[in-house]
Design an enzyme around this catalytic site. Structure first.
Site, PDB file in Angstrom:
ATOM      1  N   SER A 144       0.647  -1.389  -0.098  1.00  0.00           N
ATOM      2  CA  SER A 144       0.206   0.183   0.042  1.00  0.00           C
ATOM      3  C   SER A 144       0.410   1.700   0.184  1.00  0.00           C
ATOM      4  CB  SER A 144      -1.133   0.004   0.982  1.00  0.00           C
ATOM      5  OG  SER A 144      -0.252   0.580   2.728  1.00  0.00           O
ATOM      6  N   ASP A 145       0.289   2.481  -0.796  1.00  0.00           N
ATOM      7  CA  ASP A 145       0.730   3.424  -0.206  1.00  0.00           C
ATOM      8  C   ASP A 145       0.784   3.710   1.334  1.00  0.00           C
ATOM      9  OD1 ASP A 145       1.204   6.316  -2.653  1.00  0.00           O
ATOM     10  OD2 ASP A 145       2.757   6.020  -0.382  1.00  0.00           O
ATOM     11  N   TYR A 146       1.457   5.020   1.617  1.00  0.00           N
ATOM     12  CA  TYR A 146       1.890   5.801   3.235  1.00  0.00           C
ATOM     13  C   TYR A 146       0.402   5.978   4.285  1.00  0.00           C
ATOM     14  CZ  TYR A 146       3.846   7.583   7.008  1.00  0.00           C
ATOM     15  OH  TYR A 146       5.353   7.846   7.592  1.00  0.00           O
ATOM     16  N   ASN A 147      -0.352   4.490   4.477  1.00  0.00           N
ATOM     17  CA  ASN A 147      -1.228   5.293   5.096  1.00  0.00           C
ATOM     18  C   ASN A 147      -2.018   4.369   4.450  1.00  0.00           C
ATOM     19  OD1 ASN A 147      -2.820   5.491   7.760  1.00  0.00           O
ATOM     20  ND2 ASN A 147      -2.921   7.353   7.145  1.00  0.00           N
ATOM     21  N   ALA A 148      -1.911   4.285   3.513  1.00  0.00           N
ATOM     22  CA  ALA A 148      -3.421   4.338   2.477  1.00  0.00           C
ATOM     23  C   ALA A 148      -4.724   3.095   2.590  1.00  0.00           C
ATOM     24  CB  ALA A 148      -2.672   3.764   0.781  1.00  0.00           C
TER      25      ALA A 148
END
Ligand code: GLC
Length: 718
Positions: free
Chosen positions: A261-265
């Site tokens: 996942s992207d950051y905190n996504a």
């Protein structure tokens, strides 16, 4: 994967607690050297308890050794961490930003710089890069346009292949290879109004024709990771997009790597409005096929509850853990947890060949946009040269937004490069103000310095802090304060060379274009910026770069790109009821493929080896190109097609191939392309690939402008 490795993976999974399994699915942005206060979220505690399996944006022997020591000595199962960083265009030695390097239209260069970056990054203990970024974009308001290979899906697909091979396969020694992560899947470059993180609403046709092909190319090249974008696509959040992440990516394309996942996504599925809490968010992401949770804590906190509720199964968790462990074995980390790490970090000066390579890459990426009355090259330089502007002596600004470990104090600024190159001239300097704030006194000083000179080099544009992520701008241009400086410099009437630094095409006022004898798009050229720019100015390198992105005349034209559809009322200056604007042209200031040189390339004798082509057939397209000038040079020849009658509307031009050509002064060369019938297919009404009988226009030349193209027609017979 060998059966022995498979056995070891299953044995580990059988021993793991749920917490340890979720740890392998958790990626932390953390230092285990400066870990902060003790407690359950202390990164060293998390690693020690097996609650984190990978770390991002940490590098260097001290950090890597300590983190891996904790993992290998203080955990129950001693599973090595892997380390990932955004190595987009270099690690310590910084190459031109991807949007710039795309303008080189040079597959070998794209691969080479990725390989060199991998060799540097792995020495710093990194095993994975969150690159290549493949988000096709046609919107200069979007700050992240700097990270992609421009407006064309085909170019981004060719770039994807070159980068994946360069990062993952090209380095001879396995410990110098970097796992690549193609990002951000998918269509992030089409955010509404160019506003970062905004909704994306593109048609399935646009996905098929433009946004998906670069990722399919990356998968076919063997990319080991995929990162979904923060955004939604037509209402479905990408981090939970099972149809695209699982059905298409894994089932249809056969992708076998990890999805990170992207950051905190994952947690952001809550504000997206598709999850009520972390449990639902984690459930959606896991079921969609996301294996690793980057910095949301969603898997650690949400999946135990989801498991208890029966919303996810242990098999689904084990499937993700299996992929992560398989990656770690593939990276060689179980054999050597410090694989690749060297105690001395590489720097541009530690390997002069890399610095030379960065300079070559930068020279090949810098585009000469205007050059009136052969103002350049300065083979005989003006005696007094004023180098002014806030980007004139700002080396740290020339590396671009994602220069992570870039060595600022080893970066060559424009002023420094000019002083090195023009030792016979007196070079004066004035900043004329800061990058984003004006200063009347500073402007006056810059005017004074300019008036005392024979010519002025005006260096304006963006700082790297207003480019890249979270840097959308409604005015893609040098900040107003710099235009105020520019106006004062133009008013001096001195011969002016305009150097534009930035991560996007700029909308420029007509008075600035008219007031400049020559205009260079330098982009963010990287470690060797100043030397590469000076090489262009003095003619040590004959500019060869061509625009991989259209430059609008007005913001109101955006999105503007070469492969627009003709519409039912193609633009006709004599007919107001044709597609047009009342207050601006519909053509860009500078077109895709445009870029000047210090020589002239003449095209002639475009030919095809056959005038008809069968369904599985192929033919040769060839053209003569002559270097009609006095300077050796390199240029790019593009092969476009146009399908004038199809089942659905087609772009006015579609790029199908390109070639880099080097020509000595006066030389003539025949350039040939192989064109396969399959390249003439398109997604039909039902989006299935379709090839029709009928005429196809072939356009070959040095840019997407009609004046730079030669046309030959062929007949498809299916
Ligand atoms: C960022 C970016 C992504 C990057 C990641 C890790 O927010 O969206 O491109 O790889 O975080 O730095």
């Amino acid at each position: 994967m060998t059966t022995e490795i498979a056995r070891r993976i299953e044995s580990l999974i059988a021993q793991m607690t749920l917490s340890e399994k979720l740890g392998q699915l958790t990626m932390l942005a953390a230092s285990l050297v400066e870990t902060g206060p003790p407690g359950p979220h202390n990164p060293a505690t998390m690693v020690r308890e097996g609650r984190a399996g990978s770390i991002l944006n940490t590098w260097g022997a001290k950090e890597i050794r300590e983190a891996q020591r904790v993992a290998m000595e203080e955990t129950r199962l001693k599973i090595p961490l892997f380390f990932a960083v955004d190595v987009l265009h270099g690690h310590r030695t910084i190459y031109p930003i991807p949007l710039a390097e795309a303008c080189a239209f040079d597959r070998a260069l794209w691969q080479r710089t990725a390989q060199e970056a991998a060799e540097e990054a792995t020495r710093d203990g990194i095993q994975m890069t969150f690159a290549p970024m493949l988000d096709v974009s046609r919107d200069p308001r979007w700050g992240r346009i700097c990270e992609c290979a421009g407006e064309d899906g085909f170019i981004n697909a060719e770039y994807a292949k070159a980068k994946v091979i360069g990062f993952q396969n090209a380095p001879a020694q396995p410990e110098r290879r970097l796992a690549a992560v193609a990002k951000h899947f998918v269509a992030y470059g089409a955010v509404n109004a160019g506003r970062d993180y905004a909704e994306v609403d593109v048609s399935q046709r646009a996905l098929e024709e433009i946004y998906l092909p670069p990722f399919q190319a990356a998968v076919e090249a063997g990319v080991l990771g995929i990162m979904p974008s923060f955004t939604d696509v037509a209402g479905v959040a990408m981090t939970a997009h099972k149809p695209l992440l699982d059905d298409l990516l894994r089932q249809q394309w056969g992708f076998e790597g990890v999805i990170i996942s992207d950051y905190n996504a994952i947690a952001e599925l809550i504000p997206h409005g598709v999850a009520a809490d972390l449990t639902e968010a984690a459930t959606l992401a896991l079921k969609a096929g996301v294996d690793i949770d980057m910095m949301a804590g969603a898997y650690e906190q949400g999946l135990p509850v989801a498991l208890e509720r029966g919303a996810v199964s242990m098999d689904e968790i084990d499937r993700a853990v299996r992929r992560v462990l398989k990656l770690k074995f593939a990276l060689g980390l179980f054999d050597n947890p410090l694989r690749g790490l060297e105690d001395i970090s590489p720097t541009p000066d530690s390997d002069p060949s890399r610095r030379a390579s960065a300079r070559d890459a930068a020279r090949r990426s810098i585009v000469l946009l205007e050059n009136r009355d052969q103002f350049l090259p300065w083979t005989k330089a003006p005696q007094n040269i004023a180098v002014v502007g806030p980007l004139a002596d700002a080396p740290s600004e020339l590396m671009g937004a994602w220069c992570m470990a870039g060595e600022i104090d080893e970066t060559v600024g424009i002023l420094s490069g000019m002083r090195t190159a023009f030792t016979g001239s007196t070079i004066t300097h004035a900043a004329g103000g800061d990058i984003e704030t004006g200063d009347a006194q500073a402007i006056a000083e810059a005017v004074h310095v300019t008036q005392a000179a024979d010519a002025v080099v005006l260096c304006i544009g963006e700082s790297r802090h207003i480019s890249g992520e979270a840097a959308s701008r409604t005015k893609p241009a040098p900040p107003d304060s710099q235009l105020e400086l520019a106006r004062a410099i133009v008013a001096t009437g001195k011969p002016l060379l305009l150097i534009l630094v930035g991560g996007r095409p700029f909308v420029l006022p007509q008075w600035l274009i008219d007031g400049s004898q020559a205009i260079i798009a330098a982009w963010f050229p990287g470690t060797e910026a100043g030397n590469a720019i000076a090489d262009i100015i003095k003619g040590a390198w004959n500019p060869s770069a061509r625009l991989a992105i259209s430059w609008p005349v007005e913001v109101g034209q955006i999105p503007i790109y070469y492969s627009l559809r003709t519409t039912g009322r193609p633009n006709d200056p004599k007919n107001g009821f044709s597609t047009c604007f009342l207050d601006a042209p519909i053509t860009p200031r500078w077109s895709f493929g445009e870029g000047l040189s210090y020589t002239r390339y003449d095209l002639s004798d475009a030919q095809v080896s056959a005038t008809t082509i069968e369904r599985d057939g192929a033919l040769d397209v060839s053209i003569d190109i002559t270097n009609a000038g006095k300077m050796d040079g390199e240029t790019t020849i593009f092969l476009f097609i146009r399908d004038p009658v199809a089942q659905v509307t087609r772009p006015a031009l579609e790029l199908k191939d390109f070639q880099n050509v080097a020509l000595a002064a006066g030389a003539r060369q025949r350039v040939a392309f192989k064109l396969h019938a399959s390249q003439l297919a398109y997604p039909g009404m039902d989006l299935a690939p379709r090839l029709d009988s009928g005429r196809i226009e072939i356009h070959v030349g040095t840019s997407s402008r009609p004046c730079d193209l030669k046309r030959v027609d062929i007949e498809v017979r299916v």
